[in-house]
Design an enzyme around this catalytic site. Sequence first.
Site, PDB file in Angstrom:
ATOM      1  N   HIS A  14      38.406  44.291  36.473  1.00 36.89           N
ATOM      2  CA  HIS A  14      39.028  43.076  35.950  1.00 36.89           C
ATOM      3  C   HIS A  14      38.255  42.572  34.751  1.00 36.89           C
ATOM      4  O   HIS A  14      37.120  42.992  34.492  1.00 36.89           O
ATOM      5  CB  HIS A  14      39.081  41.999  37.040  1.00 36.89           C
ATOM      6  CG  HIS A  14      37.730  41.512  37.469  1.00 36.89           C
ATOM      7  ND1 HIS A  14      37.024  42.074  38.504  1.00 36.89           N
ATOM      8  CD2 HIS A  14      36.940  40.512  36.970  1.00 36.89           C
ATOM      9  CE1 HIS A  14      35.873  41.446  38.653  1.00 36.89           C
ATOM     10  NE2 HIS A  14      35.795  40.497  37.729  1.00 36.89           N
ATOM     11  N   HIS A  21      34.619  41.719  28.681  1.00 33.93           N
ATOM     12  CA  HIS A  21      34.418  43.123  29.051  1.00 33.93           C
ATOM     13  C   HIS A  21      35.011  43.389  30.432  1.00 33.93           C
ATOM     14  O   HIS A  21      35.308  42.458  31.186  1.00 33.93           O
ATOM     15  CB  HIS A  21      32.927  43.462  29.069  1.00 33.93           C
ATOM     16  CG  HIS A  21      32.170  42.706  30.118  1.00 33.93           C
ATOM     17  ND1 HIS A  21      31.719  41.409  29.938  1.00 33.93           N
ATOM     18  CD2 HIS A  21      31.782  43.054  31.385  1.00 33.93           C
ATOM     19  CE1 HIS A  21      31.103  40.991  31.023  1.00 33.93           C
ATOM     20  NE2 HIS A  21      31.124  41.973  31.918  1.00 33.93           N
TER      21      HIS A  21
END
Length: 320
Positions: free
Chosen positions: A175, A263
């Site tokens: 995620h 990220h």
Amino acid sequence: MYMRIGKIWTPFQWTGIVDTSLVGAADIETKLRCRMLVGYSSSSEEEEEANPDPDPKPKPGGSSGRRRGCEEEEEEEDDSPRRKKLKAEERVATTRLPVPGCLLAMFPEEVELQTEDSSLHGGRVRSFKHERGNWATYVYFPSDHPDEEFVELLDELLSAARAHGVALSQQEEFHLSLSQTVVLRHHWILPFTQRLKAGLAHCKKFTCSAGRLKVYCNAERTRTFLGMEVSTGHAQLLDLVRVVDRTMTEFHLDTFYKDPSFHVSLAWCVGDLTGLMKDCLQELQRLVDEHEDGPFALRLDCEELRCRAGNKTFSFALEP
């Protein structure tokens, strides 16, 4: 000093001078009697205290009679309707049946047993101590279905890191976070998610991609991560962070980082191994850039924002 009054010698304290020339002997004796009787128990009471009778007989009109009267009043009160009702409620409480297991299963957050044993979580340590009623909460974009090419590349990255002495564990799910992990009280979850949904009402979906590897370490320095940093879609992500931050501020929670590095975490290890990871980062990046037909880029369709609070997940679809 003692003075005899009748047949009783009674202690007394002289507190003044009596002029016998001004008062008669009878007056003096009367005043002395009053002074001596104030504040002193009778000799009969002292004798009872010195030699208590194991089976005392109540005296008419005495304290025993008053005590017996109080006991009779208490017995009468015990028979009052209010007292009978309290006794009935106590009997019901002691015979109450246990709650069926099927009902307890409907509310797992109330009976879930928490443990601080890190060995049961791969060596991971909580960022904050668990307390009943506190829910770890964060907002993110999911990447639920990585393709085969991504899985193959991840295996190569883990093998290369292991050759440099870094044993990485693959993330259970992938995620992209848009908030820090914060603590929500149970009764805040519904208003928090409602406010978040209202703020996201006019946000539109988009696509972002990531391809540059980077090493991250959590604030407690208890875990190190290998992540893939976002290269496109950065502006749209910042817009969403502002919406999330406004909701966090309303609930007096920590906002996201001032200069975030968006990220997707790929793998992690216990402890702060930032230095060791950076030593092999260049080799790992080469695996990404030279993967099969060209540099690999992780594509992320940002269509549905999610908020996870404990074991509950809330989804917010973005506009087309």
